[in-house]
Motif scaffolding. Structure first.
Motif, PDB file in Angstrom:
ATOM      1  N   ALA A 130       2.237 -29.542  10.905  1.00 47.01           N
ATOM      2  CA  ALA A 130       3.318 -28.679  11.392  1.00 47.01           C
ATOM      3  C   ALA A 130       4.719 -29.048  10.892  1.00 47.01           C
ATOM      4  O   ALA A 130       5.683 -28.965  11.665  1.00 47.01           O
ATOM      5  N   ALA A 131       4.846 -29.387   9.617  1.00 48.31           N
ATOM      6  CA  ALA A 131       6.171 -29.790   9.107  1.00 48.31           C
ATOM      7  C   ALA A 131       7.200 -28.660   9.268  1.00 48.31           C
ATOM      8  O   ALA A 131       8.304 -28.884   9.784  1.00 48.31           O
ATOM      9  N   LEU A 132       6.831 -27.457   8.856  1.00 44.98           N
ATOM     10  CA  LEU A 132       7.774 -26.328   8.969  1.00 44.98           C
ATOM     11  C   LEU A 132       8.075 -26.035  10.441  1.00 44.98           C
ATOM     12  O   LEU A 132       9.241 -25.829  10.825  1.00 44.98           O
ATOM     13  N   GLN A 133       7.029 -26.063  11.269  1.00 40.01           N
ATOM     14  CA  GLN A 133       7.185 -25.746  12.694  1.00 40.01           C
ATOM     15  C   GLN A 133       8.139 -26.734  13.360  1.00 40.01           C
ATOM     16  O   GLN A 133       8.924 -26.354  14.227  1.00 40.01           O
ATOM     17  N   THR A 157      10.442 -20.802   2.683  1.00 42.97           N
ATOM     18  CA  THR A 157       9.267 -20.634   1.824  1.00 42.97           C
ATOM     19  C   THR A 157       8.610 -21.980   1.580  1.00 42.97           C
ATOM     20  O   THR A 157       9.293 -22.955   1.236  1.00 42.97           O
ATOM     21  N   LEU A 158       7.303 -22.024   1.793  1.00 40.65           N
ATOM     22  CA  LEU A 158       6.516 -23.224   1.504  1.00 40.65           C
ATOM     23  C   LEU A 158       5.749 -22.971   0.203  1.00 40.65           C
ATOM     24  O   LEU A 158       5.455 -21.819  -0.125  1.00 40.65           O
ATOM     25  N   TYR A 159       5.409 -24.037  -0.505  1.00 49.20           N
ATOM     26  CA  TYR A 159       4.668 -23.900  -1.774  1.00 49.20           C
ATOM     27  C   TYR A 159       3.409 -24.749  -1.728  1.00 49.20           C
ATOM     28  O   TYR A 159       3.444 -25.882  -1.227  1.00 49.20           O
ATOM     29  N   SER A 178       5.995 -17.278   2.447  1.00 47.20           N
ATOM     30  CA  SER A 178       7.311 -17.114   3.093  1.00 47.20           C
ATOM     31  C   SER A 178       7.190 -16.858   4.584  1.00 47.20           C
ATOM     32  O   SER A 178       6.245 -16.214   5.047  1.00 47.20           O
ATOM     33  N   TYR A 179       8.165 -17.358   5.306  1.00 43.44           N
ATOM     34  CA  TYR A 179       8.304 -17.098   6.737  1.00 43.44           C
ATOM     35  C   TYR A 179       9.682 -16.498   6.961  1.00 43.44           C
ATOM     36  O   TYR A 179      10.672 -17.020   6.450  1.00 43.44           O
TER      37      TYR A 179
END
Ligand code: SAM
Length: 267
Positions: free
Chosen positions: A35-38, A204-206, A257-258
């Motif tokens: 959950a890095a982005l979260q 945006t994550l890659y 993308s979020y």
């Protein structure tokens, strides 16, 4: 054609809550490590709480593993903090951590709390599967006068690359539908809560491959949560998906993308 599109849009937005709860319950042990982005989004949402605000009773809506509930308890050490979630597995995980907080199973759209119960309702990346008008009316009901609702959520355009790639594979609905930001802005301004801030930010994550991307979503419990029937995710379909996703590849990998909404509302 128009009505077919409308049917698909409706299906896209039909959320099966039992499935939401089952997916997140299954992901309780793996969620935090994926959950890095979260975590980043929750930290940013938390900035919506004004400096010096001293709540006595705090609620974490859709508290998941309890990581943000724990931060709320550390930040507001004198407050009584409660986490509420639909997923029993998440609640079991959260309550096993001996945090000084109360845990409660409940649905954000029908909260098991009395009127005027909380000074601060916090929620990060949980209300996007609910009807926003209902959430706002429930939050207003349980907030004390002058209480704050600080949240992050998602808008249309989230996971657009994955959605487009799946559309080239089959006609199933694979990605949850989210309302456009403009519609959510309208719902907020029509609500009885006053808007202090409301903004949209793209993240945006890659990923090196489609498989790593799908594995991460599964670890997060973010499988498709609408009520449509789906076919089996066979190897052949995944290969088709990989081919379709390649057209979006950038120098740093496959993008996902979020569209993240951040809000602070006052009762
Ligand atoms: C992406 S996780 C976020 C968890 C936590 N807020 C965080 O930032 O780490 C979303 C959580 O919301 C919960 N959730 C989704 N819909 C819900 C609903 N209608 N009522 C209560 N909880 C819900 C899920 O079970 C899950 O634990």
């Amino acid at each position: 054609m128009q009505s077919k599109l409308r049917d698909r849009e409706a299906l896209f937005k039909t959320v099966d809550k039992q499935r939401v709860a089952a997916n997140f319950s299954r992901a309780a042990e793996t969620y935090d490590s994926a959950a890095a982005l979260q975590k980043r989004v929750a930290a940013r949402a938390m900035l919506g709480v004004p400096a010096g605000f001293q709540p006595e009773r705090v609620l974490d809506l859709g508290s998941g593993t309890g990581s943000q509930t724990s931060i709320l308890k550390t930040t507001f050490s004198d407050a009584h903090v409660t986490g509420v979630d639909l997923a029993m597995g998440m609640l079991k995980h959260a309550s096993s951590q001996e945090l000084d907080a109360s845990w409660c199973r409940g649905d954000i759209e029908s909260l098991p709390f009395k009127n005027d119960s909380f000074d601060l309702v916090f929620s990060s990346l949980a209300i996007q599967w609910c009807e926003l008008e209902t959430v706002l009316s429930e939050v207003r009901r349980i907030l004390k006068p002058g209480g704050l609702f600080v949240f992050s959520s998602l808008a249309k355009g989230t996971m657009v690359e994955l959605n487009q790639a799946w559309q080239q594979v089959d006609s199933h609905v694979h990605i949850n539908g989210f309302d456009p930001f403009s519609l959510q802005q309208q719902k907020v301004s029509n609500s009885a809560l006053q808007q202090r801030s409301l903004m949209l930010q793209q993240e945006t994550l890659y990923y090196p491959s489609v498989l790593t991307l799908l594995r991460e979503l599964k670890a997060l419990g973010v499988n498709t949560v609408h009520s449509a029937q789906q076919g089996l995710t066979t190897r052949a379909r995944i290969q088709k998906l990989e081919q379709a996703y390649e057209s979006s590849r950038t120098e740093v990998g496959l993008p996902l993308s979020y569209q993240v909404i951040y809000g602070t509302l006052v009762n």
